[in-house]
Design a protein around this motif. Structure first.
Motif, PDB file in Angstrom:
ATOM      1  N   THR A  31       0.850  -1.190   0.000  1.00 54.07           N
ATOM      2  CA  THR A  31       0.000   0.000   0.000  1.00 54.07           C
ATOM      3  C   THR A  31       0.886   1.240   0.000  1.00 54.07           C
ATOM      4  O   THR A  31       2.030   1.207   0.467  1.00 54.07           O
ATOM      5  N   TRP A  32       0.348   2.323  -0.518  1.00 57.77           N
ATOM      6  CA  TRP A  32       1.127   3.548  -0.711  1.00 57.77           C
ATOM      7  C   TRP A  32       0.183   4.732  -0.554  1.00 57.77           C
ATOM      8  O   TRP A  32      -0.851   4.794  -1.210  1.00 57.77           O
ATOM      9  N   PHE A  78       9.178   0.944  -6.405  1.00 53.64           N
ATOM     10  CA  PHE A  78       8.408  -0.292  -6.435  1.00 53.64           C
ATOM     11  C   PHE A  78       9.058  -1.296  -7.373  1.00 53.64           C
ATOM     12  O   PHE A  78       9.788  -0.927  -8.297  1.00 53.64           O
ATOM     13  N   VAL A  84       0.218  -2.052  -6.518  1.00 53.37           N
ATOM     14  CA  VAL A  84       0.302  -1.052  -5.457  1.00 53.37           C
ATOM     15  C   VAL A  84      -1.080  -0.449  -5.219  1.00 53.37           C
ATOM     16  O   VAL A  84      -1.693   0.105  -6.143  1.00 53.37           O
ATOM     17  N   VAL A  86      -3.129   2.402  -4.026  1.00 55.95           N
ATOM     18  CA  VAL A  86      -2.885   3.827  -3.798  1.00 55.95           C
ATOM     19  C   VAL A  86      -3.912   4.387  -2.814  1.00 55.95           C
ATOM     20  O   VAL A  86      -5.117   4.270  -3.019  1.00 55.95           O
ATOM     21  N   ILE A 109       3.388   7.834 -11.090  1.00 56.39           N
ATOM     22  CA  ILE A 109       3.179   6.446 -11.541  1.00 56.39           C
ATOM     23  C   ILE A 109       3.498   6.287 -13.030  1.00 56.39           C
ATOM     24  O   ILE A 109       3.853   5.192 -13.474  1.00 56.39           O
ATOM     25  N   ARG A 112       6.793   5.009 -13.326  1.00 58.24           N
ATOM     26  CA  ARG A 112       6.983   3.690 -12.724  1.00 58.24           C
ATOM     27  C   ARG A 112       6.184   2.641 -13.507  1.00 58.24           C
ATOM     28  O   ARG A 112       5.291   1.984 -12.973  1.00 58.24           O
ATOM     29  N   TYR A 116       1.944  -1.915 -11.224  1.00 60.06           N
ATOM     30  CA  TYR A 116       0.549  -1.527 -11.449  1.00 60.06           C
ATOM     31  C   TYR A 116       0.057  -0.762 -10.226  1.00 60.06           C
ATOM     32  O   TYR A 116       0.429  -1.081  -9.090  1.00 60.06           O
ATOM     33  N   PHE A 117      -0.797   0.225 -10.467  1.00 55.72           N
ATOM     34  CA  PHE A 117      -1.283   1.073  -9.378  1.00 55.72           C
ATOM     35  C   PHE A 117      -2.809   1.003  -9.325  1.00 55.72           C
ATOM     36  O   PHE A 117      -3.497   1.361 -10.281  1.00 55.72           O
ATOM     37  N   ASN A 137      -0.640   1.766 -16.666  1.00 55.98           N
ATOM     38  CA  ASN A 137      -0.511   0.871 -15.510  1.00 55.98           C
ATOM     39  C   ASN A 137      -1.425   1.275 -14.354  1.00 55.98           C
ATOM     40  O   ASN A 137      -1.223   0.835 -13.218  1.00 55.98           O
ATOM     41  N   ALA A 138      -2.436   2.073 -14.633  1.00 60.98           N
ATOM     42  CA  ALA A 138      -3.425   2.457 -13.622  1.00 60.98           C
ATOM     43  C   ALA A 138      -4.651   1.564 -13.736  1.00 60.98           C
ATOM     44  O   ALA A 138      -5.186   1.367 -14.836  1.00 60.98           O
TER      45      ALA A 138
END
Length: 250
Positions: A31-32, A78, A84, A86, A109, A112, A116-117, A137-138
């Protein structure tokens, strides 16, 4: 569709390799919280409860659960194929969150692409404001606990937009990687709830009951199992806490 299939394969591999994860979402690696806090005041919010009790003396929550930007989080790194989550301690897309905060997170992101976020909000209409800025990657998700707006309002579940508004926002969202969280699940109309998920066309759905004894208007255990059975014909379903409703006789 390539990114969708790649992500689905990653999900399946994570489920197989870690079937009993105790994380909020079993597929999540870490988690972030670049932004924390939320104005929705959900009746069942564990994050607000944590912020106002155990974490109340920490710098981040000294002023309560009000939204704030946590700049140090933007230094984090990451690993490849990590998923991840968010802002599990807030809602990045709640009304009132400054655009600049959101843009900072999205720019981060974008740099990065190896991870994946996972975003989750109760205000998915705001996704549309930033759609052209989301990196590939969202994964864009929404909590939709029920299809019954009247029930939601009667029990004062949250100050967030009503479930039907979230459904429409997600249905109209042209994004390949979407998900739905039906947690904590509330009473629902089976056919309508299935149709909502089908219309949204998510890569996965989470289903689970409240874990915090909030005495919510929960559906019968049997009805939830029927919903899961129907949804598994549509998409990947990840079962969270599945149990009898608090009011059911054991």
């Amino acid at each position: 569709m390539g990114s969708r299939l790649k992500f689905i394969n990653l999900i399946i591999n994570k489920i197989i390799s870690n079937p009993r994860s105790d994380r909020m979402f079993p597929i999540v690696s870490v988690t972030w919280n670049p932004v924390s806090g939320c104005p929705h005041n959900c009746k069942y919010c564990w994050a607000r409860r944590l912020a106002e009790t155990k974490l109340r003396h920490t710098p981040r929550y000294r002023r309560g659960f009000i939204p704030r930007m946590n700049f140090k989080a933007l230094r984090r790194r990451f690993k490849r194929d990590e998923i991840v989550f968010v802002s599990d301690m807030g809602d990045l897309f709640a009304d009132g969150i400054p655009e600049e905060w959101i843009f900072r997170v999205l720019r981060y992101i974008e740099r990065r692409p190896e991870a994946y976020f996972l975003f989750l909000t109760k205000n998915p209409s705001r996704y549309h404001e930033f759609l052209e800025h989301f990196p590939e990657n969202a994964i864009l998700g929404a909590t939709i606990e029920t299809n019954k707006d009247g029930l939601y309002a009667k029990h004062r579940i949250s100050r967030a937009p009503l479930p039907s508004k979230r459904y429409m926002a997600m249905k109209e969202l042209e994004w390949d990687l979407k998900f739905v969280s039906i947690e904590p699940i509330l009473e629902f109309d089976l056919d309508e709830m299935v149709k909502w998920v089908e219309d949204i066309d998510p890569v996965l759905v989470f289903v689970g009951y409240d874990n915090w004894n909030n005495k919510l208007p929960e559906p019968r255990y049997y009805d939830t199992l029927k919903l899961i059975d129907r949804l598994e014909y549509i998409t990947i379903v990840i079962r969270k806490s599945i149990r009898r409703a608090w009011w059911e006789v054991a």
